[in-house]
Design a protein around this motif. Structure first.
Motif, short mmCIF file in Angstrom:
data_model
loop_
_atom_site.label_atom_id
_atom_site.label_comp_id
_atom_site.label_asym_id
_atom_site.label_seq_id
_atom_site.Cartn_x
_atom_site.Cartn_y
_atom_site.Cartn_z
N LEU A 34 0.82 -1.29 0.17
CA LEU A 34 0.11 -0.06 -0.08
C LEU A 34 0.92 1.24 -0.13
O LEU A 34 0.44 2.30 -0.66
N ALA A 35 1.84 1.29 0.53
CA ALA A 35 2.85 2.44 0.83
C ALA A 35 3.49 2.75 -0.71
O ALA A 35 3.85 3.83 -1.16
N LYS A 36 3.81 1.66 -1.58
CA LYS A 36 4.34 1.72 -2.72
C LYS A 36 3.38 2.42 -3.64
O LYS A 36 3.36 3.25 -4.38
N ARG A 37 2.00 1.88 -3.19
CA ARG A 37 0.96 2.50 -4.54
C ARG A 37 0.79 3.89 -4.12
O ARG A 37 0.56 4.76 -4.77
N LYS A 38 0.78 4.36 -2.74
CA LYS A 38 0.54 5.83 -2.41
C LYS A 38 1.72 6.78 -2.87
O LYS A 38 1.68 7.94 -3.05
N ALA A 39 3.12 6.06 -2.94
CA ALA A 39 4.27 6.94 -3.52
C ALA A 39 4.10 7.21 -4.97
O ALA A 39 4.79 7.94 -5.02
#
Length: 140
Positions: free
Chosen positions: A134-139
């Motif tokens: 999820l952090a990769k998606r938001k970045a």
């Protein structure tokens, strides 16, 4: 403003009662269980499909709701004289520590891997991997 003066106006932050981690686990568990159905269909030589709601424009130019059948994409694939099984959260492949896939020799062994994914999810072992996805998606 006379109408608003009669009302009691306050500033409030809405608090969600559901824990986001528990919601993510429940979503992943549902998808793993769906993959078990995909595997069962594959073993029987069939294709697993689910009903989804869609919109189409009819002959009068109106948009109407219709049910369609959609094929569920499998998390497992055949390669290198065996089968690879990946655990996904949405479109992201989860990192399982030393790699992103589990290798098994036969299609029947995929069921054991899916069960291991299910137990790991229930015990919270994949929470960090889901959070990283999820952090990769938001970045981006």
């Amino acid at each position: 403003m006379a109408q608003l003066a009669k009302l009691t106006v306050k500033t409030v932050q809405r608090v969600s009662k559901a824990d986001p981690t528990q919601q993510r686990r429940a979503k992943l568990i549902a998808k793993i269980e769906e993959q078990a159905k995909v595997l069962a269909a594959k073993l029987n030589g069939e294709v697993h499909q689910v009903r989804v709601q869609g919109w189409v424009t009819n002959e009068h130019g109106e948009k109407v709701s219709v049910e369609k059948m959609r094929q569920v994409r499998a998390w497992f694939f055949e390669q290198d004289s065996g089968w690879y099984v990946q655990c996904r959260y949405g479109s992201k492949v989860l990192d399982l520590g030393k790699g992103n896939a589990v290798f098994v020799k036969t299609l029947q062994e995929v069921e054991g891997v899916l069960e291991a994914f299910l137990v790991a999810t229930q015990q919270g072992e994949l929470d960090a991997a889901v959070a990283a996805a999820l952090a990769k998606r938001k970045a981006i």
